[in-house]
Enzyme design. Structure first.
Site, PDB file in Angstrom:
ATOM      1  N   GLU A 278      -3.631   7.323  -4.332  1.00 52.12           N
ATOM      2  CA  GLU A 278      -3.129   6.508  -3.250  1.00 52.12           C
ATOM      3  C   GLU A 278      -2.770   4.926  -4.582  1.00 52.12           C
ATOM      4  OE1 GLU A 278      -7.281   4.303  -1.221  1.00 52.12           O
ATOM      5  OE2 GLU A 278      -6.302   5.013  -0.050  1.00 52.12           O
TER       6      GLU A 278
ATOM      7  N   TYR B  69       1.046  -1.563   0.118  1.00 50.23           N
ATOM      8  CA  TYR B  69      -0.021   0.270   0.058  1.00 50.23           C
ATOM      9  C   TYR B  69       0.939   1.190  -0.208  1.00 50.23           C
ATOM     10  CZ  TYR B  69      -3.112   3.728   1.943  1.00 50.23           C
ATOM     11  OH  TYR B  69      -4.195   5.296   1.751  1.00 50.23           O
TER      12      TYR B  69
END
Ligand code: ADP
Ligand code: MG
Length: 387
Positions: free
Chosen positions: A197, A109
């Site tokens: 993101e 992530y």
């Protein structure tokens, strides 16, 4: 403003951030021809909506054969996808991204966004990327590494390395990761993004590092200097009432309650929503008509509030400064006549020309409830909510 995954991936590519090969498709036939052009199987077919959580909800699927491509694309296109981010009504899928399926070794992530409390940009990274990142954040927050970047100093090489060490990257992948971090930082700043993101950022079995998913949000106030981002705007993904409001320069945000409200000034609007809640009801919207609203803007705002079928009553709370009370009253009366108001409307106003304003309301012959002050307005709204 939000954009689609395939659009964010275009921007990523412009900045040299690797993404899987793929293209967007609006029909089953297009999906098949994209798959054919990719010349590889399996391919992954991904619903393009402005919400995450698609994988778990059945909006991201593998197709292993050419026949599969048609079947999977056919099942996703036109479906109403309900994810934990869409709300119970879900979103209609109008297009899919068809891309090469990759052999994944690790899902990481990585994100970048402004942090208001430190007035810096913060990178967040985690080894535990993928579809359960929300759970990681709530249950094992120590698995998320944060690196704060002072925009005046800029991103320094040691900061990117700190992220890499946090992700425990092996040397070959670390070499690919460091320039990617710098590219994302430039992308975020250049485009006035409020979020970049990547979840998951993947390490493949053949030792590549790619953004498998891509999400970007932008600061609306800076869109005027990013025409290419504005061109990405997808009105189908926005609330129709909010789209209508933006055409009239109204700051309107739709909410779930049943008491509509129209206020001048964002601070007073927040306080008014508090009052509605205090009275035991729920606001149906946020609407700041601004300091210098015209009768026409008031009319448009009123019409938009009333077109929300949940609205059972309206509270208009105006402190007449630049927007005079008589102008407001005129706008409300005209709008009421045009749209045919079927719910009770409580009006509290104070300030410039308040007497003329009240007179206009009282002589309008319409069922408008004039409140004397804020407390009175709250009680009157409470009565509507209870009724
Ligand atoms: P969302 O975040 O909306 O669930 P993602 O794009 O992150 O959607 O996809 C969900 C999951 O699907 C990923 O975590 C990954 O495991 C898998 N996936 C997505 N794209 C690919 C791809 N091109 N190749 C292989 N697996 C993929
Ligand atoms: Mg994802």
């Amino acid at each position: 403003m939000k954009i689609h995954e395939h659009q964010a991936k275009e921007l990523f590519q412009k900045y040299g951030v690797p993404v899987p090969r793929g293209r967007v498709a609006f029909t089953v036939e297009e999906a098949q021809s994209v798959a054919q052009d990719l010349g590889t199987l399996p391919v992954v077919i991904k619903a393009q909506i402005h919400a995450g959580g698609r994988g778990k909800a059945g909006g991201v699927k593998l197709a292993h054969t050419a026949e599969d491509v048609a079947a999977v694309a056919g099942s996703i296109l036109g479906m109403t996808l309900v994810t934990h981010q869409t709300g119970p009504e879900g979103r209609l899928v109008r297009k899919v991204l068809v891309e090469e399926g990759l052999d994944i070794d690790k899902e990481l992530y990585l994100s970048l966004l402004p942090d208001r409390s430190t007035a810096k940009l913060v990178f967040m990274a985690s080894e535990a990327g993928g579809m359960d990142i929300e759970e990681v954040a709530s249950k094992t927050p120590e698995k998320i590494v944060k690196v704060y970047v002072d925009p005046l100093v800029g991103l320094q090489p040691f900061m990117a390395r700190k992220l890499a060490y946090g992700l425990r990257l092996e040397p070959d992948i670390l070499k690919l990761f460091l320039p990617m971090v710098h590219a994302l930082y430039r992308l975020c700043l250049d485009y006035d993004a409020s979020l970049v993101e990547i979840n998951p950022l993947v390490v493949t079995k053949d030792r590549r590092l790619l953004a498998l998913d891509a999400k970007m949000n932008f600061d609306d106030n800076a869109l005027f200097r990013h025409k290419d981002v504005l061109a990405y705007r997808d009105l189908d993904e926005e609330d129709p009432l909010e789209v209508e409001a933006s055409k009239h320069n109204l700051n309107y945000i739709k909410m779930d309650g049943n008491i509509g409200n129209m206020v001048n000034g964002a601070g007073l609007a927040m306080a008014t929503m508090d009052i509605i809640k205090l009275a035991g009801a729920e606001p149906a919207n946020f609407l700041d008509v601004g300091g210098g609203a015209s009768a026409e803007m008031v009319e448009n705002g009123f019409r938009i509030i009333l077109s929300d079928p949940n609205v059972k009553g309206v509270l208009i709370n105006i402190f007449g400064g630049i927007l005079r009370c008589d102008v407001l009253a005129q706008g409300v009366v005209e709008a009421s006549k045009k749209v045919g108001v079927k719910v009770p409307v409580v009006i509290r106003m104070e300030g410039t020309n308040v007497e003329q304003g009240r007179k206009i309301l009282q002589e309008s012959g319409l069922n408008l409830i004039v409140a004397q002050d804020l407390k009175d307005a709250a009680q009157k709204v409470a009565a509507i909510a209870k009724a």
